[in-house]
Design a protein around this motif. Structure first.
Motif, short mmCIF file in Angstrom:
data_model
loop_
_atom_site.label_atom_id
_atom_site.label_comp_id
_atom_site.label_asym_id
_atom_site.label_seq_id
_atom_site.Cartn_x
_atom_site.Cartn_y
_atom_site.Cartn_z
N ASN A 1 11.52 -2.57 -2.98
CA ASN A 1 10.32 -2.42 -3.21
C ASN A 1 8.94 -2.76 -4.31
O ASN A 1 7.74 -2.57 -4.10
CB ASN A 1 9.20 -1.43 -3.06
N ALA B 1 7.59 -0.55 -7.60
CA ALA B 1 7.42 0.61 -7.47
C ALA B 1 9.03 1.95 -7.29
O ALA B 1 9.86 1.59 -8.25
CB ALA B 1 8.01 0.26 -6.10
N ARG B 2 8.94 2.86 -6.57
CA ARG B 2 10.18 3.78 -6.80
C ARG B 2 11.73 3.22 -6.67
O ARG B 2 12.43 3.80 -7.30
CB ARG B 2 9.53 4.89 -6.54
N SER B 3 11.96 1.77 -6.03
CA SER B 3 12.38 1.70 -5.60
C SER B 3 12.70 0.44 -5.66
O SER B 3 11.95 -0.85 -5.78
CB SER B 3 12.85 1.80 -4.09
N ASP C 1 11.13 8.56 -0.74
CA ASP C 1 11.02 7.73 -1.84
C ASP C 1 9.87 7.83 -2.65
O ASP C 1 9.85 8.01 -4.09
CB ASP C 1 11.54 6.13 -2.31
N ASP D 1 5.61 1.88 -1.72
CA ASP D 1 7.25 2.67 -0.87
C ASP D 1 7.04 3.63 -0.10
O ASP D 1 6.24 4.02 0.67
CB ASP D 1 6.92 4.05 -2.76
#
Length: 219
Positions: free
Chosen positions: A101, A96-98, A179, A175
């Motif tokens: 997550n 994920a982007r974070s 984000d 996400d």
């Protein structure tokens, strides 16, 4: 009312964490079990908590294992000890982007209950035939069958698939909206169990059977 196609959840099998991934369909649970050669059996005895990997197979509405009559595990499980059995297939890493997550795609089952010994000799032999043919269809008719001494030293145990839940995750990352603009790669890194080139034992001169020729899926 729960249909016959479902396994009604119990207090032990009802999925509460990310409940939307729960699946109580028999076909789903059976497919996950049938795709496995190993399960992990967790139990408690006077020495503590244990989790043991065991070869397993399914026939109809039961999961089967086998082991030596003299083994501690077989003796304990034959006595009705409560167990939790798990099987998991890892299908991918979800990036994920974070950081928080990130996830994984998987198929899993949890089975609760207690084992019973398959005491009828004909049923025990038939169950082991099913196991042999799970390893390789038709293999049982080619190899030397077990003799009376080997069968006498072996226990076959089974557990009813009455208290079972599956949990399955598929798809990409989830996400947070804030984000989505982060400039980082996101997606799935797929994983699969790959059947590769068979390795013949030394001195093999017989014709290679079809199930061996067809085993290699890497090409």
């Amino acid at each position: 009312m729960t249909s016959q196609a479902q396994i009604p959840p119990t207090d032990r099998t009802r999925v509460r964490r990310v409940a939307e991934l729960a699946n109580y369909e028999r076909d789903t649970a059976y497919a996950i079990i049938d795709a496995a050669y190993l399960c992990h059996i967790a139990f408690i005895d006077e020495k503590g908590t244990h989790c043991i990997p065991m070869a397993c197979w399914r026939e109809d509405t039961h999961l089967y294992i086998h082991g030596s009559n003299g083994g501690r595990l077989v003796k304990l499980l034959s006595g009705g000890t409560q167990v939790c059995i798990t099987i998991t297939h890892l299908d991918g890493l979800v990036l994920a982007r974070s950081a928080f997550n990130h996830s994984m795609n998987y198929r899993s089952v949890a089975i609760y209950g207690s084992f019973e010994r398959v005491s009828n000799e004909a049923d025990k032999r038939a169950a082991l035939d099913v196991f042999m043919n799970k390893l390789a269809s038709g293999r049982g008719s080619e190899v030397r069958p077990g003799n009376d001494k080997e069968f006498a030293a072996t226990s076959v145990l089974r557990i009813a698939l009455d208290e079972v839940a599956a949990k399955v995750r598929t798809g990409g990352p989830v996400d947070d909206v804030e984000d989505l603009s982060i400039p980082v790669w996101a997606g799935v890194l797929p994983l699969t169990q790959l059947q590769t080139t068979p390795v013949a034992d030394d001195g093999i001169t017989v014709e290679t059977p079809t199930y061996v020729r067809n085993w290699d899926c890497s090409k």
